[in-house]
Design a protein around this motif. Structure first.
Motif, PDB file in Angstrom:
ATOM      1  N   ALA A 124       0.840  -1.207   0.000  1.00  0.00           N
ATOM      2  CA  ALA A 124       0.000   0.000   0.000  1.00  0.00           C
ATOM      3  C   ALA A 124       0.869   1.249   0.000  1.00  0.00           C
ATOM      4  O   ALA A 124       0.604   2.212  -0.734  1.00  0.00           O
ATOM      5  CB  ALA A 124      -0.917  -0.018   1.216  1.00  0.00           C
ATOM      6  N   HIS A 125       1.928   1.230   0.814  1.00  0.00           N
ATOM      7  CA  HIS A 125       2.836   2.380   0.897  1.00  0.00           C
ATOM      8  C   HIS A 125       3.532   2.624  -0.437  1.00  0.00           C
ATOM      9  O   HIS A 125       3.697   3.768  -0.875  1.00  0.00           O
ATOM     10  CB  HIS A 125       3.861   2.132   2.004  1.00  0.00           C
ATOM     11  CG  HIS A 125       4.827   3.260   2.195  1.00  0.00           C
ATOM     12  ND1 HIS A 125       4.464   4.463   2.777  1.00  0.00           N
ATOM     13  CD2 HIS A 125       6.141   3.372   1.870  1.00  0.00           C
ATOM     14  CE1 HIS A 125       5.513   5.257   2.809  1.00  0.00           C
ATOM     15  NE2 HIS A 125       6.542   4.622   2.258  1.00  0.00           N
ATOM     16  N   SER A 126       3.949   1.541  -1.124  1.00  0.00           N
ATOM     17  CA  SER A 126       4.669   1.669  -2.401  1.00  0.00           C
ATOM     18  C   SER A 126       3.764   2.101  -3.545  1.00  0.00           C
ATOM     19  O   SER A 126       4.237   2.635  -4.552  1.00  0.00           O
ATOM     20  CB  SER A 126       5.333   0.335  -2.773  1.00  0.00           C
ATOM     21  OG  SER A 126       6.253  -0.076  -1.802  1.00  0.00           O
ATOM     22  N   ASN A 127       2.458   1.858  -3.406  1.00  0.00           N
ATOM     23  CA  ASN A 127       1.539   2.125  -4.509  1.00  0.00           C
ATOM     24  C   ASN A 127       0.502   3.203  -4.206  1.00  0.00           C
ATOM     25  O   ASN A 127      -0.498   3.320  -4.908  1.00  0.00           O
ATOM     26  CB  ASN A 127       0.831   0.817  -4.895  1.00  0.00           C
ATOM     27  CG  ASN A 127       1.785  -0.190  -5.500  1.00  0.00           C
ATOM     28  OD1 ASN A 127       2.075  -0.172  -6.697  1.00  0.00           O
ATOM     29  ND2 ASN A 127       2.311  -1.084  -4.669  1.00  0.00           N
ATOM     30  N   GLY A 128       0.773   3.984  -3.173  1.00  0.00           N
ATOM     31  CA  GLY A 128      -0.068   5.145  -2.876  1.00  0.00           C
ATOM     32  C   GLY A 128      -1.473   4.814  -2.407  1.00  0.00           C
ATOM     33  O   GLY A 128      -2.401   5.613  -2.610  1.00  0.00           O
ATOM     34  N   ILE A 129      -1.661   3.670  -1.776  1.00  0.00           N
ATOM     35  CA  ILE A 129      -2.970   3.301  -1.236  1.00  0.00           C
ATOM     36  C   ILE A 129      -3.033   3.811   0.203  1.00  0.00           C
ATOM     37  O   ILE A 129      -2.322   3.323   1.084  1.00  0.00           O
ATOM     38  CB  ILE A 129      -3.183   1.776  -1.271  1.00  0.00           C
ATOM     39  CG1 ILE A 129      -3.040   1.260  -2.705  1.00  0.00           C
ATOM     40  CG2 ILE A 129      -4.544   1.399  -0.697  1.00  0.00           C
ATOM     41  CD1 ILE A 129      -3.050  -0.260  -2.821  1.00  0.00           C
ATOM     42  N   ILE A 130      -3.870   4.782   0.451  1.00  0.00           N
ATOM     43  CA  ILE A 130      -3.912   5.400   1.783  1.00  0.00           C
ATOM     44  C   ILE A 130      -5.285   5.286   2.439  1.00  0.00           C
ATOM     45  O   ILE A 130      -5.442   5.612   3.619  1.00  0.00           O
ATOM     46  CB  ILE A 130      -3.534   6.897   1.696  1.00  0.00           C
ATOM     47  CG1 ILE A 130      -4.482   7.633   0.726  1.00  0.00           C
ATOM     48  CG2 ILE A 130      -2.075   7.055   1.244  1.00  0.00           C
ATOM     49  CD1 ILE A 130      -4.277   9.129   0.692  1.00  0.00           C
ATOM     50  N   ASN A 131      -6.262   4.791   1.703  1.00  0.00           N
ATOM     51  CA  ASN A 131      -7.627   4.738   2.227  1.00  0.00           C
ATOM     52  C   ASN A 131      -7.863   3.439   3.005  1.00  0.00           C
ATOM     53  O   ASN A 131      -8.524   2.518   2.531  1.00  0.00           O
ATOM     54  CB  ASN A 131      -8.633   4.855   1.076  1.00  0.00           C
ATOM     55  CG  ASN A 131     -10.060   4.989   1.578  1.00  0.00           C
ATOM     56  OD1 ASN A 131     -10.297   5.449   2.698  1.00  0.00           O
ATOM     57  ND2 ASN A 131     -11.009   4.571   0.759  1.00  0.00           N
ATOM     58  N   PHE A 132      -7.275   3.354   4.196  1.00  0.00           N
ATOM     59  CA  PHE A 132      -7.514   2.176   5.036  1.00  0.00           C
ATOM     60  C   PHE A 132      -7.436   2.567   6.511  1.00  0.00           C
ATOM     61  O   PHE A 132      -6.732   3.507   6.892  1.00  0.00           O
ATOM     62  CB  PHE A 132      -6.509   1.057   4.739  1.00  0.00           C
ATOM     63  CG  PHE A 132      -5.069   1.423   4.960  1.00  0.00           C
ATOM     64  CD1 PHE A 132      -4.474   1.263   6.207  1.00  0.00           C
ATOM     65  CD2 PHE A 132      -4.288   1.902   3.912  1.00  0.00           C
ATOM     66  CE1 PHE A 132      -3.151   1.591   6.415  1.00  0.00           C
ATOM     67  CE2 PHE A 132      -2.962   2.228   4.118  1.00  0.00           C
ATOM     68  CZ  PHE A 132      -2.379   2.072   5.362  1.00  0.00           C
ATOM     69  N   GLU A 133      -8.186   1.837   7.320  1.00  0.00           N
ATOM     70  CA  GLU A 133      -8.241   2.069   8.757  1.00  0.00           C
ATOM     71  C   GLU A 133      -8.130   0.726   9.485  1.00  0.00           C
ATOM     72  O   GLU A 133      -8.552  -0.307   8.961  1.00  0.00           O
ATOM     73  CB  GLU A 133      -9.565   2.737   9.147  1.00  0.00           C
ATOM     74  CG  GLU A 133      -9.749   4.158   8.610  1.00  0.00           C
ATOM     75  CD  GLU A 133      -8.839   5.156   9.301  1.00  0.00           C
ATOM     76  OE1 GLU A 133      -8.388   4.864  10.435  1.00  0.00           O
ATOM     77  OE2 GLU A 133      -8.580   6.221   8.711  1.00  0.00           O
TER      78      GLU A 133
END
Length: 382
Positions: free
Chosen positions: A136-145
């Motif tokens: 997620a960090h490498s691919n710009g995925i930030i929408n998670f909790e």
């Protein structure tokens, strides 16, 4: 070691209905997870480079060319390991959550997903899995909790991730399962998924199909005959076991010598009687470790000669190519050594050690000195 090799994982399968052109499709993507309690923390789905969805039939026009090119790049890449940077690409495809059809989840193609493990697709839960967080960090995925919490802050790692089982957070995402332990939530989540037809308990294994054939002489023959008319025909039970020829010639160029043994290789089809050939591959050591042949060598030359031959012929890390000529030299050396021992032994009176020790009082000074030197030598060896 065997436990890790077999790789048994107890968990669940979930079916994520596919969204095609913004509409719910009959197509689905099935993923395996060992942590069903994290199902409400899914931020993305990752598929292997040769997954069925990586096809013109499914990919949107806007991303099709880029995704297909990226897939080719991944297929040409070397094998990844735990230190490889997790890279991926958004396919433009989406899937609906198996327990909440209001949630649409993006589908990525990723280099860390293996096509031969499970369905070739995994669900990404970045808040509760280190590998998923890295991707997620490498691919710009930030929408998670996070959807699971611990009773103590010390259970979180340096990135504030909670990777263990705990309590499902009382939140909108977890809904009716909030407040339950991971174990209890897993049971209730699977019960609901089975009721909805979108999930089920599952045991997964890392163990794969194993190729048992080898192109060599040392091994058990595969009892099949290749016929141009009938295909592969099993050798009749009355003709079993298939025996290897003993007049074999080994080539320095390597390869399977059975391929060149015309008399053994060429036969007749037991089904139609036409000309046919035997299967020249032999079985892998997982089926037959070839010890039968080594036992034959031992019967001929003895265990000592065989052990010495194996030790001196090749280093432990190298491949040992057995041949019938070089072992003869080792056999002659052992015979010579045996004759020398017998010659020297014949010059000494044979007495038991116990009998000899009882007469120590009558030993000469030289005998006592010899005994002392012998015992010191034995102690050093041990």
């Amino acid at each position: 070691m065997q436990r890790n090799w077999i790789g048994k994982s107890v968990g669940a399968e979930f079916d994520f209905p596919l969204s095609i052109e913004g509409l719910l499709s009959k197509e689905k993507i099935t993923v395996f997870t060992s942590r069903p309690d994290t199902i409400f923390g899914v931020a993305y789905i990752a598929v292997s480079s040769d997954h069925k969805l990586i096809d013109e039939k499914y990919l949107p026009k806007e991303t099709r060319e880029e995704v297909l090119n990226f897939s080719k790049k991944l297929n040409q890449a070397s094998e990844i390991n735990s230190n490889t940077i997790k890279i991926g690409l958004n396919t433009g495809l989406y899937a609906y959550h198996p327990l909440n059809s209001d949630l649409k989840i993006p589908i990525y193609i990723a280099n860390y997903v293996l096509s031969d493990y499970g369905s070739g697709a995994v669900m990404g839960v970045p808040a509760h899995d280190q590998r998923d967080f890295d991707f997620a960090h490498s691919n710009g995925i930030i929408n998670f909790e996070p959807v699971i919490e611990s009773k103590t802050e010390k259970d979180k790692n340096e990135l504030n991730l909670f990777l263990d089982k705990g309590l499902l957070i009382k939140s909108r995402a977890n809904g009716e399962f909030g407040g339950l332990t991971s174990e209890m939530a897993t049971e209730k989540i699977l019960h609901k998924a089975e009721k909805m037809g979108t999930g089920r308990p599952k045991i997964q294994y890392r163990l794969k199909d194993w190729l048992v054939s080898r192109q060599r002489y040392w091994g058990t023959p595969i009892p099949f005959i290749n016929c141009g008319n009938c295909g592969q025909v099993p050798v009749p039970e009355s003709d079993l076991p298939v025996l290897l020829p003993t007049d074999i010639e080994f080539s320095k160029r390597g390869g399977n010598p059975l391929e060149n043994h015309k008399e053994w290789k060429h036969t007749k089809c037991p089904k139609c009687g036409s000309k046919a050939t035997r299967e020249t591959d032999t079985m892998d050591t997982f089926v037959d470790s070839s010890w039968g042949w080594f036992m034959g060598v031992i019967d001929m030359y003895g265990a000592d000669v065989t052990r010495l031959y194996i030790l001196y012929k090749a280093s432990p890390q190298d491949v040992l190519e057995y041949d019938t000529t070089s072992i003869i030299g080792m056999h002659r050396w052992v015979l010579k050594l045996s004759r020398m021992v017998e010659l020297v032994s014949s010059r000494f009176r044979r007495v038991s050690e116990a009998e000899d020790l009882r007469k120590r009082d009558s030993w000469t000074k030289e005998e006592k000195k010899t005994y002392l030197i012998t015992q010191k030598a034995i102690k050093k060896v041990h």
